[in-house]
Write a protein that holds these residues in place. Structure first.
Motif, PDB file in Angstrom:
ATOM      1  N   TYR A   1     -27.359 -87.431  19.212  1.00  0.00           N
ATOM      2  CA  TYR A   1     -26.056 -86.850  19.509  1.00  0.00           C
ATOM      3  C   TYR A   1     -25.223 -87.805  20.344  1.00  0.00           C
ATOM      4  O   TYR A   1     -25.758 -88.706  21.016  1.00  0.00           O
ATOM      5  CB  TYR A   1     -26.234 -85.541  20.284  1.00  0.00           C
ATOM      6  N   ASN A   2     -23.929 -87.627  20.333  1.00  0.00           N
ATOM      7  CA  ASN A   2     -23.072 -88.343  21.259  1.00  0.00           C
ATOM      8  C   ASN A   2     -23.292 -87.801  22.666  1.00  0.00           C
ATOM      9  O   ASN A   2     -23.573 -86.611  22.856  1.00  0.00           O
ATOM     10  CB  ASN A   2     -21.601 -88.189  20.855  1.00  0.00           C
ATOM     11  N   GLU A   3     -23.149 -88.670  23.642  1.00  0.00           N
ATOM     12  CA  GLU A   3     -23.461 -88.287  25.020  1.00  0.00           C
ATOM     13  C   GLU A   3     -22.678 -87.069  25.478  1.00  0.00           C
ATOM     14  O   GLU A   3     -23.190 -86.236  26.239  1.00  0.00           O
ATOM     15  CB  GLU A   3     -23.200 -89.469  25.957  1.00  0.00           C
TER      16      GLU A   3
ATOM     17  N   LEU B   1     -26.746 -89.588  14.303  1.00  0.00           N
ATOM     18  CA  LEU B   1     -26.968 -89.118  12.932  1.00  0.00           C
ATOM     19  C   LEU B   1     -28.190 -88.216  12.883  1.00  0.00           C
ATOM     20  O   LEU B   1     -28.977 -88.156  13.840  1.00  0.00           O
ATOM     21  CB  LEU B   1     -27.225 -90.305  11.989  1.00  0.00           C
ATOM     22  N   VAL B   2     -28.390 -87.582  11.748  1.00  0.00           N
ATOM     23  CA  VAL B   2     -29.654 -86.935  11.439  1.00  0.00           C
ATOM     24  C   VAL B   2     -30.562 -87.990  10.804  1.00  0.00           C
ATOM     25  O   VAL B   2     -30.165 -88.663   9.846  1.00  0.00           O
ATOM     26  CB  VAL B   2     -29.472 -85.743  10.484  1.00  0.00           C
TER      27      VAL B   2
ATOM     28  N   HIS C   1     -33.361 -80.476  19.897  1.00  0.00           N
ATOM     29  CA  HIS C   1     -32.042 -79.926  20.193  1.00  0.00           C
ATOM     30  C   HIS C   1     -31.249 -81.041  20.870  1.00  0.00           C
ATOM     31  O   HIS C   1     -31.794 -82.129  21.098  1.00  0.00           O
ATOM     32  CB  HIS C   1     -32.151 -78.674  21.078  1.00  0.00           C
ATOM     33  N   PRO C   2     -29.975 -80.867  21.178  1.00  0.00           N
ATOM     34  CA  PRO C   2     -29.205 -81.984  21.751  1.00  0.00           C
ATOM     35  C   PRO C   2     -29.849 -82.578  23.001  1.00  0.00           C
ATOM     36  O   PRO C   2     -29.878 -81.959  24.060  1.00  0.00           O
ATOM     37  CB  PRO C   2     -27.853 -81.334  22.073  1.00  0.00           C
ATOM     38  N   LEU C   3     -30.405 -83.785  22.830  1.00  0.00           N
ATOM     39  CA  LEU C   3     -31.132 -84.443  23.919  1.00  0.00           C
ATOM     40  C   LEU C   3     -31.028 -85.959  23.829  1.00  0.00           C
ATOM     41  O   LEU C   3     -30.780 -86.624  24.821  1.00  0.00           O
ATOM     42  CB  LEU C   3     -32.603 -84.018  23.886  1.00  0.00           C
ATOM     43  N   TYR C   4     -31.226 -86.498  22.618  1.00  0.00           N
ATOM     44  CA  TYR C   4     -31.285 -87.945  22.450  1.00  0.00           C
ATOM     45  C   TYR C   4     -29.936 -88.511  22.019  1.00  0.00           C
ATOM     46  O   TYR C   4     -29.233 -87.924  21.199  1.00  0.00           O
ATOM     47  CB  TYR C   4     -32.346 -88.312  21.413  1.00  0.00           C
TER      48      TYR C   4
END
Length: 287
Positions: free
Chosen positions: A131-133, A112-113, A45-48
């Motif tokens: 993801y973007n920060e 990106l994926v 999930h949004p983390l990296y």
């Protein structure tokens, strides 16, 4: 009991039922069968964010049984169109834990994926996204750790038990995270903060992860201030503790590595062994 912080997993994610035993199928001569699965040991999930990422994995046979393998494995990371962005050699890690993993580290430039691939896998590998920060709710590397008061031996702050490690609570509850970070500004002592609940961690990694951190605390003494916070405020695991909600995290366990000026410079997510933990701690001390 299933944790509300449970990472959402497909068959390619590692999942051990709470209280269940983990089975590791043997591979003759450490040869991994063709068509094996790449099993994610990291949140999806949004983390990296773009940059250096750590993506631990395990391996499973085509029927989903976890398997062992060689001391190192090679692979690559591509986008969904097949363009390669990085190649890697991942080291097998298993010191002090029941099920081994391979430590994949890569530098990826874009949000990106991506797909992680290994030679001989089933052709699907493992999909993940950067993801973007601005899209990340929990603290990212390079940000400052927030100041908040975690449970201590003297003040549980409504968290019972304040530490669910058994048979005895861990010794990493002498000071709050806030006091540790404020004191570090004067003492120059780095701070390590672990979030994890040994009694209810569905992936079976919180208890050994905390025990390994306690061993490092015994090795290093006051060279690093180490803090642990349990995830739940009650023994029935129905209420998430304030120390967790303050960071807006959605998984466990986590270890944050902070400099004396409270900047997060490193992080271990979900799984680590004794060797990788010690290596990252020594890097923190060498800064």
């Amino acid at each position: 009991m299933t944790s509300p912080l449970l990472i959402k997993m497909s068959r390619r994610h590692f999942l051990a039922a709470s209280g269940g035993a983990l089975a590791l199928a043997a591979c003759a001569d450490s040869n991994v069968p063709d068509g094996f699965l790449v099993v994610q040991r990291f949140p999806n999930h949004p983390l990296y964010t773009p940059g250096d990422v750590r993506l631990p994995i395990s391996l499973a046979d085509p029927r989903g049984n976890l398997i062992d393998g060689d001391d190192s494995i090679e692979g690559w990371i591509e986008d969904v169109g097949g363009e390669r962005f990085a190649e890697f050699t991942a080291k097998r890690r298993g010191n002090g834990i029941e099920v081994p993993y391979w430590e994949v580290r890569a530098n990826l430039p874009l949000a990106l994926v991506y797909r992680m691939r290994l030679e001989g896998d089933d052709g699907e590998g493992a999909l993940f996204e950067l993801y973007n920060e601005i899209e990340i709710n929990s603290p990212v590397t390079g940000a400052k750790m927030g100041l908040f008061k975690t449970p201590t031996v003297d003040n549980h702050r409504g968290v019972e038990p304040y530490c669910s490690l058994t048979p005895d609570p861990c010794p990493l509850h002498e000071v709050t995270l806030e006091d540790a970070l404020l004191g570090a500004a004067t003492s120059g002592t780095p701070v390590i903060y672990m979030i994890g609940t040994p009694a209810h961690c569905v992936t079976g990694t919180c208890a050994p992860g905390l025990e390994l951190l306690v061993a490092e605390h015994e090795r290093l003494g006051d060279q690093i201030t180490m803090i642990h916070a349990d995830v739940y405020a009650d023994d029935a695991a129905t209420t998430v503790a304030p120390a967790v909600t303050a960071l807006k995290v959605e998984y466990e366990p986590i270890v944050y590595f902070c400099t004396s000026d409270a900047v997060i410079v490193d992080r271990l997510d979900v799984i680590w062994d004794a060797d990788e933990l010690r290596e990252r701690i020594d890097l923190l001390l060498a800064r």
